[in-house]
Write an enzyme that holds these catalytic residues in place. Structure first.
Site, mmCIF file in Angstrom:
data_model
loop_
_atom_site.group_PDB
_atom_site.id
_atom_site.type_symbol
_atom_site.label_atom_id
_atom_site.label_comp_id
_atom_site.label_asym_id
_atom_site.label_seq_id
_atom_site.Cartn_x
_atom_site.Cartn_y
_atom_site.Cartn_z
ATOM 1 N N LYS A 201 -36.808 -28.860 -54.484
ATOM 2 C CA LYS A 201 -35.649 -29.183 -53.713
ATOM 3 C C LYS A 201 -36.000 -30.158 -52.496
ATOM 4 C CE LYS A 201 -32.797 -26.326 -55.479
ATOM 5 N NZ LYS A 201 -33.277 -26.181 -56.651
HETATM 6 C C1 LIG Z 1 -27.078 -25.245 -58.081
HETATM 7 C C2 LIG Z 1 -28.223 -23.981 -57.761
HETATM 8 N N1 LIG Z 1 -27.704 -23.080 -56.990
HETATM 9 C C3 LIG Z 1 -28.770 -21.984 -56.645
HETATM 10 C C4 LIG Z 1 -30.124 -22.082 -57.020
HETATM 11 C C5 LIG Z 1 -30.965 -21.025 -56.437
HETATM 12 O O1 LIG Z 1 -31.828 -21.489 -55.620
HETATM 13 P P1 LIG Z 1 -33.111 -20.435 -55.045
HETATM 14 O O2 LIG Z 1 -34.175 -20.628 -56.401
HETATM 15 O O3 LIG Z 1 -33.384 -21.023 -53.965
HETATM 16 O O4 LIG Z 1 -32.599 -19.011 -55.161
HETATM 17 C C6 LIG Z 1 -30.487 -23.357 -57.608
HETATM 18 C C7 LIG Z 1 -31.557 -23.251 -57.855
HETATM 19 O O5 LIG Z 1 -32.389 -24.200 -58.314
HETATM 20 C C8 LIG Z 1 -29.494 -24.377 -57.820
HETATM 21 O O6 LIG Z 1 -29.885 -25.438 -58.735
#
Ligand SMILES: Cc1ncc(COP(=O)(O)O)c(C=O)c1O
Length: 400
Positions: A201
């Site tokens: 990210k």
């Molecule tokens: C669009 C989207 N939502 C949610 C997430 C979930 O994030 P996390 O890995 O921090 O739970 C991601 C992870 O890549 C994502 O791309």
């Protein structure tokens, strides 16, 4: 970087300052949720312009807790986008609710608000009881904010909560206001925005997440739910004069952010604007480099918003390119360049397809995108010459 050295899909920029802060946090002896997490929460709230920010261990956790705190449960329905990471819909399932997918716009791959409006006017047409529709979970895909004024307006009209999947969107703006704020739109219903600090990210803690909101009650509930539903954060228990007994208020979760995550991510916040500019500049270079290739269409950014430029996504049209997206992916990867697919529609994934009986043609735009989307490297640790190399390679493997 020489032509032979592989160019990874993503590489974080971790500087001396991040390492220093991480070491200091380790040496402080307080490794779990504590002062660094608080500092990071305050810094994020300041940066996005929200009243509160609550640190958790992922964006998935933030979205799950928002749904739980808003009382969404068994038999409820939550509207979301099919072009997203599975986490977005999985958390709805975790609550015993069902995701209701609305197709995306062809040029941005964001939730199509015209289709959303049509659905809300008559959910029964899709076999969904209007009383069970409780929330909208829009996804700011690739870092571009959704049409938030329309989404808040529809949420107000139908009495729905709004939970934003802002995993890609730290630094993005809608009508001049940052994602994570309420955009000055005065939405009165339950609302939260959920960020990710996953390894790839725009700023990263390796893993991590944050929920922002302006509602004190929601903030309190999420803060309690993230740590077993107990009434006090562990670190406060040992620091005030005299031992403080905790109360279990809910059977909560083990979702807390810990100080090592916060120590790693916090210093990166001071670079985010510069990094975003670099991401935007590289996006512009890519767009120029691919401008005259028939059948390779980058996703568009709308004029009233600023993307966080998290991903560079193009749609590869097999009919016009004479090569499938997967073949193109393989050729680019074989030339030493990291590639990704963001995302195949959740409506074509086994679990969702089978559980809800989706048929080919139910989500035409998302289905087409599933076969066409391809992501190229986009990150501030890259140089312009890396972008040039990617453009040259893509042209070479396409023979254009
Ligand atoms: C669009 C989207 N939502 C949610 C997430 C979930 O994030 P996390 O890995 O921090 O739970 C991601 C992870 O890549 C994502 O791309």
């Amino acid at each position: 970087m020489s032509a032979e050295t592989p160019l990874p899909f993503y590489k974080p920029l971790i500087a001396r300052e991040e390492i220093t802060q991480l070491v200091e946090a380790v040496e402080s002896g307080w490794l779990t949720t504590g002062p660094k997490t608080l500092e990071f929460e305050a810094a994020i709230a300041r940066y996005v312009g929200s009243q509160f920010a609550v640190g958790v261990n992922s964006c998935t956790a933030a979205m799950h807790l928002a749904l739980v705190a808003m009382g969404i449960g068994l038999g409820d329905a939550v509207i979301t986008s099919p072009i997203t990471f599975p986490a977005t819909a999985n958390v709805i399932e975790h609550c015993g609710a069902r995701p209701v997918f609305i197709d995306v716009e062809p040029d941005t791959l964001l939730l199509d608000v015209a289709a959303l409006e049509k659905f809300l006017a008559a959910p029964e047409r899709k076999g969904i009881d209007a009383d069970r529709v409780k929330a909208i979970l829009p996804v700011h895909f690739a870092g571009q904010p959704c049409d938030m004024d329309m989404i808040f307006a529809l949420a107000s009209q139908y009495g729905l909560a709004v939970i934003e999947d802002s995993a890609h969107a730290l630094g993005a703006e809608f009508q001049g206001c940052k994602v994570g704020s309420d955009y000055g739109l005065g939405f009165q219903g339950p609302w939260a925005s959920c960020f990710s600090f996953y390894a790839t990210k725009n700023i990263t803690a390796g893993e991590g997440g944050m929920l922002t909101t302006n509602a004190p009650q929601l903030m309190e509930q999420v803060a309690v739910l993230r740590l077993h539903g107990i009434s006090r954060d562990a670190w406060k228990r040992y620091q005030v004069a005299g031992y403080q007994h905790y109360e279990v208020l809910f059977p909560g979760y083990k979702y807390n952010m810990f100080d090592l995550q916060a120590a790693l991510a916090l210093p990166q916040l001071s670079h985010i604007d510069e990094w975003q500019q670099r991401r935007q500049a590289y996006t512009d270079l890519y767009n120029q480099g691919f401008a005259n290739i028939e059948g390779l269409q980058p996703i568009q950014v709308k004029p009233n918003r600023r993307s966080a430029y998290h991903l560079y996504v193009v749609m590869a049209d097999r009919a016009r390119l004479g090569v499938s997206r997967d073949e193109l992916l393989n050729r680019i990867a074989a030339a030493g360049i990291g590639v990704g697919v963001h995302f195949r529609s959740l409506t074509v994934q086994k679990f969702y397809r089978e559980k809800y009986g989706f048929q080919e043609g139910d989500f035409p735009v998302a289905e087409r995108a599933s076969d066409q989307v391809l992501s190229l490297p986009l990150y501030p640790a890259m140089h312009e010459r890396d972008v040039d190399r990617v453009i040259r390679t893509v042209r070479q493997v396409l023979g254009v």
